[in-house]
Design a protein around this motif. Structure first.
Motif, short mmCIF file in Angstrom:
data_model
loop_
_atom_site.label_atom_id
_atom_site.label_comp_id
_atom_site.label_asym_id
_atom_site.label_seq_id
_atom_site.Cartn_x
_atom_site.Cartn_y
_atom_site.Cartn_z
N ARG A 109 -21.02 -13.11 81.29
CA ARG A 109 -21.41 -11.74 81.63
C ARG A 109 -22.92 -11.59 81.69
O ARG A 109 -23.67 -12.42 81.18
CB ARG A 109 -20.76 -10.76 80.66
N ASP A 110 -23.36 -10.49 82.33
CA ASP A 110 -24.78 -10.37 82.65
C ASP A 110 -25.67 -10.01 81.46
O ASP A 110 -26.64 -10.71 81.16
CB ASP A 110 -24.99 -9.37 83.79
N PHE A 111 -25.34 -8.93 80.76
CA PHE A 111 -26.21 -8.45 79.69
C PHE A 111 -25.44 -8.36 78.38
O PHE A 111 -24.22 -8.19 78.37
CB PHE A 111 -26.78 -7.07 80.06
N THR A 112 -26.17 -8.45 77.29
CA THR A 112 -25.52 -8.48 75.98
C THR A 112 -24.69 -7.22 75.74
O THR A 112 -23.64 -7.28 75.10
CB THR A 112 -26.56 -8.63 74.86
N MET A 113 -25.14 -6.09 76.26
CA MET A 113 -24.40 -4.84 76.07
C MET A 113 -23.07 -4.85 76.80
O MET A 113 -22.18 -4.07 76.47
CB MET A 113 -25.25 -3.66 76.56
N ASN A 114 -22.94 -5.72 77.79
CA ASN A 114 -21.69 -5.84 78.54
C ASN A 114 -20.84 -7.02 78.07
O ASN A 114 -19.78 -7.27 78.64
CB ASN A 114 -21.98 -6.00 80.03
N ALA A 115 -21.32 -7.72 77.06
CA ALA A 115 -20.59 -8.88 76.52
C ALA A 115 -19.96 -8.52 75.18
O ALA A 115 -19.95 -9.32 74.24
CB ALA A 115 -21.52 -10.08 76.38
N LEU A 116 -19.45 -7.30 75.10
CA LEU A 116 -18.76 -6.82 73.90
C LEU A 116 -17.27 -6.78 74.17
O LEU A 116 -16.83 -6.40 75.26
CB LEU A 116 -19.23 -5.40 73.55
N ALA A 117 -16.48 -7.18 73.20
CA ALA A 117 -15.02 -7.13 73.33
C ALA A 117 -14.44 -6.50 72.07
O ALA A 117 -14.89 -6.78 70.96
CB ALA A 117 -14.45 -8.53 73.54
N TRP A 118 -13.44 -5.66 72.27
CA TRP A 118 -12.83 -4.95 71.14
C TRP A 118 -11.32 -5.18 71.17
O TRP A 118 -10.69 -5.06 72.23
CB TRP A 118 -13.14 -3.46 71.24
N HIS A 119 -10.77 -5.52 70.01
CA HIS A 119 -9.33 -5.81 69.93
C HIS A 119 -8.59 -4.53 69.54
O HIS A 119 -8.74 -4.03 68.41
CB HIS A 119 -9.05 -6.91 68.90
N PRO A 120 -7.79 -3.97 70.44
CA PRO A 120 -7.12 -2.68 70.18
C PRO A 120 -6.17 -2.70 68.99
O PRO A 120 -5.97 -1.66 68.34
CB PRO A 120 -6.36 -2.41 71.48
N LEU A 121 -5.56 -3.84 68.68
CA LEU A 121 -4.61 -3.89 67.57
C LEU A 121 -5.30 -4.16 66.25
O LEU A 121 -4.97 -3.56 65.22
CB LEU A 121 -3.54 -4.96 67.84
N GLU A 122 -6.27 -5.05 66.26
CA GLU A 122 -6.95 -5.43 65.02
C GLU A 122 -8.17 -4.58 64.73
O GLU A 122 -8.75 -4.66 63.64
CB GLU A 122 -7.37 -6.90 65.10
N GLN A 123 -8.59 -3.74 65.70
CA GLN A 123 -9.77 -2.88 65.54
C GLN A 123 -11.02 -3.71 65.21
O GLN A 123 -11.88 -3.30 64.43
CB GLN A 123 -9.53 -1.85 64.43
N LYS A 124 -11.11 -4.87 65.84
CA LYS A 124 -12.24 -5.77 65.60
C LYS A 124 -13.15 -5.81 66.82
O LYS A 124 -12.68 -5.85 67.96
CB LYS A 124 -11.74 -7.19 65.30
N LEU A 125 -14.46 -5.83 66.57
CA LEU A 125 -15.44 -5.94 67.64
C LEU A 125 -16.00 -7.35 67.66
O LEU A 125 -16.54 -7.84 66.67
CB LEU A 125 -16.59 -4.94 67.43
N LEU A 126 -15.88 -8.00 68.81
CA LEU A 126 -16.44 -9.33 69.00
C LEU A 126 -17.75 -9.17 69.76
O LEU A 126 -17.78 -8.66 70.88
CB LEU A 126 -15.46 -10.21 69.79
N ASP A 127 -18.83 -9.63 69.15
CA ASP A 127 -20.17 -9.41 69.71
C ASP A 127 -21.00 -10.68 69.53
O ASP A 127 -21.94 -10.73 68.73
CB ASP A 127 -20.82 -8.22 68.99
N PRO A 128 -20.69 -11.73 70.30
CA PRO A 128 -21.35 -13.02 70.07
C PRO A 128 -22.82 -13.07 70.47
O PRO A 128 -23.53 -13.99 70.06
CB PRO A 128 -20.52 -13.98 70.94
N PHE A 129 -23.30 -12.10 71.25
CA PHE A 129 -24.68 -12.17 71.74
C PHE A 129 -25.56 -11.02 71.24
O PHE A 129 -26.66 -10.82 71.75
CB PHE A 129 -24.68 -12.22 73.27
N GLY A 130 -25.07 -10.27 70.26
CA GLY A 130 -25.89 -9.21 69.68
C GLY A 130 -26.04 -7.99 70.56
O GLY A 130 -27.07 -7.30 70.51
N GLY A 131 -25.03 -7.69 71.35
CA GLY A 131 -25.11 -6.55 72.25
C GLY A 131 -25.23 -5.22 71.55
O GLY A 131 -25.98 -4.33 71.98
#
Length: 427
Positions: free
Chosen positions: A114-136
């Motif tokens: 993905r292009d920018f760190t702010m767009n490289a965020l993923a959220w798991h709807p069941l686990e309510q977990k935010l995956l943010d490997p690039f500090g977005g």
């Protein structure tokens, strides 16, 4: 990963749960996650999954093949809302305009492309977990726009990301970090190689979505993108600044006074100080539809609202020449210019007064267009006239006649006027 509680539509949980139960890792990604974390309301919710397109289609009864070849399947919720579900992807080859992608196996691979760190965020709807490997999230909170990975590599993969950087920085009030800014400035010349459709859509997103489109467009100008893509507008920017205001700055100020959600109204304001040939050139270059070209050109070229001292006939003529259906749009444009420049003439209150008078005039039902005339082409034929180019002139003359005095819009009166004119021509 951190725990973050978001509130997506119920269908997001349903789609995620269905895919997860079938053994396919699934995450919410894209604008909805980013926007909520930025304090904005969410737009469309998009999901990305380990499942391949065929597997997605097998798991859900109602799907739409939006872009199966690229991994995207539309899943219809019970209420008919469409949710895009895309298989994890990774880039195989890029050329600055297009990317060849293949399916990936992990969410981490997908986020890495993905292009920018702010767009490289993923959220798991069941686990309510935010995956943010690039500090977005940290970048968002710090007000910084940063590329994922090496800036030069990220921009050379697709130069449209330069325009996306301007758009995101403007919309979210972010500062583009120095390495990313330096890299995008070096790639400005390659913007000319992008398809006009992609350039057009980026401009429309700025005009339609931003509260203050001037923020993004100022970055276009600062980086040199304005001169590459819209040299006609760049001429306004570098125009004589010795006066009270620069034409470019005035245009940006008035455009910011128009509300978001109507990109084409703002487009008319963006172009309104250009001559007609330049307006036409930009619209054709960006390949807008004929209807969009025509409407925008008419808004740009429209005469100002009649002043508060104008008589009724002048108001009717203005409504007729501009098209009565454009009254509200043109009034909004004039109001934006008046509000952006407090010393302008007319003042905002005068614009309101003029708009009210024109609105009242329109409401009277006075004839304003040829279709409002009590006599038409069929009547002219019945009177013994032969169809041809003269018909248009005759009808325009009749319209001009009744614009001066609407009480004359009666068939008998108009027939007599046509007859008198025909007899005069024969003599």
């Amino acid at each position: 990963m951190s725990t973050v509680r978001l509130s997506p539509p119920p269908a997001v949980h349903w789609i995620t749960e269905t895919l997860q139960k079938a053994g396919h890792d699934t995450w919410a990604v894209g604008g909805a996650v980013r926007d909520i974390l930025s304090g904005y309301s969410a737009g469309d919710w998009d999901l990305t999954t380990q499942a391949r397109p065929g597997q997605i289609q097998q798991l859900f009864k109602r799907t739409v093949p939006i872009g199966v070849e690229h991994g995207t399947v539309g899943v219809l919720a019970r209420d008919g809302t469409l949710f895009e579900v895309t298989t994890f992807r990774k880039d195989v080859e890029t050329d600055g305009r297009h990317a060849v992608v293949t399916f990936a196996d992990t969410i981490e691979e997908d986020l890495a492309r993905r292009d920018f760190t702010m767009n490289a965020l993923a959220w798991h709807p069941l686990e309510q977990k935010l995956l943010d490997p690039f500090g977005g999230l940290e970048d968002l909170n710090a007000g910084v726009l940063r590329t994922v990975g090496v800036p030069k590599k990220r921009f050379t993969e697709d130069y449209l990301r330069i325009l996306r950087a301007f758009r995101f920085a403007g919309r979210f009030n972010l500062t583009i970090e120095e390495p990313s800014w330096t890299a995008l400035c070096k790639g400005i010349g390659h913007l000319a190689d992008l398809s006009c459709e992609r350039v057009r859509e980026e401009l429309l997103k700025v005009l339609d979505q931003h509260r203050t489109p001037s923020s993004a467009l100022s970055l276009y100008a600062k980086a040199g993108a304005l001169g590459v893509l819209y040299p006609e507008l760049d001429e306004l920017r570098i125009a004589d600044k010795s006066g009270a205001s620069n034409p470019w700055e005035s245009t940006l100020a008035s455009m910011d006074r128009l509300p978001p959600g109507n990109g084409f109204l703002r487009l008319a304001e963006l172009l309104h100080l250009l001559d007609s040939d330049k307006v036409t050139g930009i619209l054709l270059r960006l390949r807008f539809s004929n209807a969009q070209n025509d409407e925008t050109a008419r808004r740009v070229s429209a005469a100002p609202l009649p002043g508060i001292d104008a008589d009724d006939a002048a108001i009717r003529r203005w409504l007729s020449s501009t098209g009565p259906e454009r009254l509200n749009a043109l009034a909004r444009l004039e109001m934006a210019r008046a509000r952006a420049n407090p010393s302008s003439i007319p003042t905002p209150s005068e614009v309101v007064d003029s708009w009210r008078r024109a609105r009242c005039m329109r409401a009277t039902g006075a004839p304003l267009t040829i279709s409002d005339l009590a006599l038409d082409g069929h009547d002219l034929i019945r009177m013994g006239l032969h169809p041809g180019p003269d018909f248009a002139q005759i009808l325009n003359d009749l319209l001009d006649f009744v614009l001066e005095d609407p009480t004359q819009n009666e068939r008998g009166i108009l027939e007599a006027r046509v007859g008198a004119s025909s007899n005069s021509d024969e003599e």
